[in-house]
Design a protein around this motif. Structure first.
Motif, short mmCIF file in Angstrom:
data_model
loop_
_atom_site.label_atom_id
_atom_site.label_comp_id
_atom_site.label_asym_id
_atom_site.label_seq_id
_atom_site.Cartn_x
_atom_site.Cartn_y
_atom_site.Cartn_z
N UNK A 114 0.93 -1.09 -0.06
CA UNK A 114 -0.11 -0.08 -0.09
C UNK A 114 0.86 1.08 0.08
N UNK A 115 0.48 2.27 -0.32
CA UNK A 115 0.99 3.68 -0.18
C UNK A 115 0.80 4.06 1.22
N UNK A 116 1.76 4.45 2.27
CA UNK A 116 1.30 4.65 3.71
C UNK A 116 0.61 6.02 3.77
N UNK A 117 1.12 6.88 2.79
CA UNK A 117 0.25 8.05 2.78
C UNK A 117 0.61 8.99 1.58
N UNK A 118 -0.67 9.03 0.78
CA UNK A 118 -0.61 9.74 -0.58
C UNK A 118 0.10 11.19 -0.27
N UNK A 119 0.91 11.78 -0.71
CA UNK A 119 1.66 13.01 -0.74
C UNK A 119 1.25 14.11 -1.67
N UNK A 120 1.09 13.56 -2.95
CA UNK A 120 0.51 14.57 -4.04
C UNK A 120 -0.84 14.20 -4.42
N UNK A 121 -1.59 14.90 -5.02
CA UNK A 121 -2.78 14.56 -5.80
C UNK A 121 -2.63 14.15 -7.31
N UNK A 122 -3.68 13.04 -7.36
CA UNK A 122 -3.59 12.54 -8.63
C UNK A 122 -2.50 12.02 -9.21
N UNK A 123 -1.84 12.14 -10.46
CA UNK A 123 -1.01 11.50 -10.88
C UNK A 123 0.33 12.37 -10.76
N UNK A 124 0.41 13.34 -10.10
CA UNK A 124 1.53 14.16 -9.75
C UNK A 124 2.46 13.22 -9.05
N UNK A 125 3.83 13.55 -9.46
CA UNK A 125 5.00 12.61 -8.73
C UNK A 125 5.16 13.23 -7.37
N UNK A 126 5.60 12.27 -6.45
CA UNK A 126 5.86 12.88 -5.33
C UNK A 126 7.24 12.64 -5.06
N UNK A 127 7.71 11.10 -4.85
CA UNK A 127 9.12 10.66 -4.54
C UNK A 127 10.33 11.24 -5.19
N UNK A 128 11.12 11.72 -4.81
CA UNK A 128 12.44 12.19 -5.36
C UNK A 128 13.74 11.05 -5.22
N UNK A 129 13.69 10.67 -4.06
CA UNK A 129 14.91 9.76 -3.83
C UNK A 129 14.45 9.18 -2.27
N UNK A 130 14.51 7.66 -2.27
CA UNK A 130 14.73 7.13 -0.87
C UNK A 130 16.17 7.12 -0.59
N UNK A 131 16.53 7.45 0.70
CA UNK A 131 18.04 7.66 0.99
C UNK A 131 18.53 6.87 2.02
N UNK A 132 17.72 6.46 3.21
CA UNK A 132 18.22 5.44 4.02
C UNK A 132 17.16 4.97 4.98
N UNK A 133 17.65 4.12 5.89
CA UNK A 133 16.74 3.56 6.93
C UNK A 133 17.24 3.81 8.26
N UNK A 134 16.57 3.73 9.18
CA UNK A 134 17.01 4.00 10.65
C UNK A 134 15.67 3.81 11.57
N UNK A 135 16.15 2.79 12.59
CA UNK A 135 15.05 2.61 13.71
C UNK A 135 13.87 2.33 13.09
N UNK A 136 13.45 1.59 12.24
CA UNK A 136 12.10 0.92 11.68
C UNK A 136 11.60 1.81 10.91
N UNK A 137 12.30 2.97 10.35
CA UNK A 137 11.47 3.95 9.36
C UNK A 137 12.72 4.10 7.97
#
Length: 583
Positions: A114-137
């Motif tokens: 699933x998408x945990x939280x939709x950040x942009x409306x419709x078909x507009x792109x949101x994500x620019x880069x996933x950079x790291x993980x830390x403490x479960x996030x």
């Protein structure tokens, strides 16, 4: 008294079946192959990007390490990239018919994607880069709507809507096209440390995953200087500082006053702590410029930060990747540069103990992911992407010259290789891509026992007693052949209480009220001892140096006699512990 795995189990265990290499799925029929590009795992499932060359195109696939359990994850996902795992959750960025590029979270099942939280409306792109993980996030840069304005910033997500938070607006001084390449961060305790260049100076920041806890640690207030975290170790973050085009090694305890200069020179982003916990190795350029020329070590002090040898060095690793892995004790396996070539090396922190493991097997390099190296389990085995007269193949080492070899998956000079993006565990297998010369690059599984892997793994949940839930863990290294230091350690148990250690050749899940028996009682061997005044019990376990034990699983659970226990008001139970005997 010591327990002997051989003496206890020889009568109850069946022989281990021969390990196999298994094609998981021919995703793209024909010679081209599906050419997977990224893969991550939560230990049970792996998710990866692959292209079937047809209807599905480039989408997300999942596998549990078996052919029957390999499938495309969710209909309609396109352009997957930036895969990351927090250990129990997996994340990636993708688009579909209703959404632009957004962050997704998955447990490896279609319904759990699933998408945990939709950040942009419709078909507009949101994500620019996933950079790291830390403490479960997971931490990522994305556009989101803030006061109805499209705003770019650093976000974190634990996979839930409420846990998806904008931490700081802006790109921290990076361009959107280079964030993933130049991002630098290091975990230390509950905080993630990162470089912020938005003021023009290089500032060290930290975050605990909250807006209030995202704050500056240190700044030079000088555009000619910047500070980048490399690794968290021994209560400090180790940082590279650029000052007037030269590099210095600094450390920080998370405060401005505790951020200070250690030594002149350029430390490679390849710092690798040994399992012993008292030493860390890295490539170093004492001049502060040019290329890394020496192999160095540190014990965390200035006096203990010194050169091992100038005959070999470690180079930079891209963010999120490594140039070395520990192999037990003070030993580390790494990609060593000698002249213009890269070779498999091992070091124990001494010049004489820094050894080139082969003169015929090179380390294969990827500009994006460096020299892919991975440890197999908790023991003394590592795999690497090799290049030799056999072509690009899967290299395997136990840290000795005689134990360093190539798995010639495709005989003859071939470009098979272990793709530098992937070697992950799914249950009883490792998953990676191979090219057999017939069907192209496709996903395969190799059983843990083929590698001689050694593991200590906790499983299941214990049942509380006087001091809470008793905890059972393996200590003294991995259960490797001939390890006389291996032991089982019980803590959080009732003081001065009888604890019965149960071990069996297979796990179980027998529920009795609020508690679960995690070993097979019908085939268990039981052995009783007494906890000390702190509720701790250490049981030495001898692992004989007998090759026939490789691949044997043992499952353990402590049953503590405790009148405050949750099991019929008489017993407390520990978690389960699985040990896989290996090299």
């Amino acid at each position: 008294m010591h327990l002997s795995l051989l003496a206890l189990l020889v009568a109850s265990l069946t022989s281990v079946a021969a390990a196999q290499v298994t094609l998981l799925k021919d995703i793209r029929p024909g010679r081209l192959g599906s050419s997977g590009t990224e893969i991550v795992s939560d230990g049970n499932f792996a998710v990866f990007a692959a292209n079937d060359g047809g209807t599905l195109g480039n989408t997300v696939w999942a596998t549990n390490g078996s052919p029957a359990g390999t499938y495309y994850l969710r209909t309609g996902l396109k352009n997957p990239k930036w895969f990351a795992s927090t250990g129990d959750k997996m994340f990636f960025s993708a688009s579909d018919a209703q959404n632009g590029q957004e962050l997704w979270v998955t447990d490896g099942t279609p319904s759990g994607t699933v998408i945990p939280k939709k950040l942009m409306n419709g078909l507009l792109d949101s994500t620019v880069a996933v950079v790291t993980t830390h403490e479960g996030s997971v931490y990522f840069f994305a556009y989101g709507l803030v006061n109805n304005q499209r705003t770019l910033g650093l976000w974190c997500s634990d996979g839930s809507a409420s846990g998806t938070i904008l931490l700081k607006t802006g790109t921290l001084g990076f361009s959107t096209s280079t964030i993933a390449t130049y991002w630098r961060s290091a975990s230390l305790g509950k905080d993630l440390y990162f470089l912020n260049r938005e003021t023009g100076t290089g500032e060290l920041w930290k975050t605990d995953g909250t807006v209030a806890g995202t704050q500056m640690v240190f700044t030079f207030n000088d555009r000619a200087k910047q500070i980048s975290p490399l690794i968290g170790w021994k209560g400090k973050v180790w940082c590279d500082v650029i000052q007037n085009a030269k590099h210095e090694l600094w450390t920080s305890d998370g405060t401005s006053a505790g951020t200070s200069f250690l030594v002149n020179g350029w430390a490679a982003n390849s710092m690798t702590p040994a399992d012993s916990g008292d030493v860390m190795y890295f490539g170093f350029a004492p001049s502060g410029t040019g290329t890394y020329t020496e192999l160095w070590k540190t014990d965390g002090t200035l006096a203990g930060t010194q050169s091992i040898t100038n005959q070999v060095t470690m180079l930079d690793a891209p963010p999120g990747h490594t140039q070395g892995v520990p192999l037990g004790g003070r030993k580390v396996f790494f990609a060593g540069r000698v002249g213009n070539a890269m070779w498999p090396f091992v070091t124990d922190g001494t010049a004489t103990g820094t050894v080139q493991l082969s003169s015929t097997i090179n380390m294969w390099v990827s500009p994006q992911f460096g020299y892919h190296i991975a440890r197999v389990g908790d023991g003394s085995v590592a795999v690497f992407h090799s290049a030799s007269n056999m072509g690009q193949e899967l290299g395997l080492t136990d840290g000795t010259p005689q134990g360093t070899k190539v798995f010639d998956f495709r005989p003859g000079l071939s470009i098979t290789g272990m793709p530098t993006w992937g070697f992950v565990r799914t249950r009883e297998n490792y998953v990676l891509y191979f090219d057999d010369g017939v069907i192209g690059n496709e996903p395969y599984a190799i059983a843990l026992t083929w590698f001689g892997a050694a593991f200590n793994e906790q499983y299941g949940t214990g049942c509380s007693g006087t001091n809470g839930v008793p905890v059972l863990r393996g200590v003294g290294g991995a259960p490797t052949l001939g390890n006389n230091n291996f032991a089982l350690e019980l803590s959080n148990a009732r003081p001065n209480a009888i604890a019965v250690l149960a071990l069996s050749p297979q796990p179980a899940a027998l529920t009795i009220g609020p508690c679960t028996i995690l070993v097979d009682i019908a085939t268990s061997i039981l052995e009783g001892r007494t906890t000390d005044a702190a509720g701790v019990l250490r049981v030495p376990v001898v692992v004989p140096n007998n090759a026939s034990l490789i691949g044997i699983n043992v499952y353990w659970q402590e049953i503590v006699i405790d009148p405050q226990g949750s099991l019929v008001s008489q017993f407390a139970l520990s978690n389960g512990l699985r040990t896989l005997v290996g090299r």
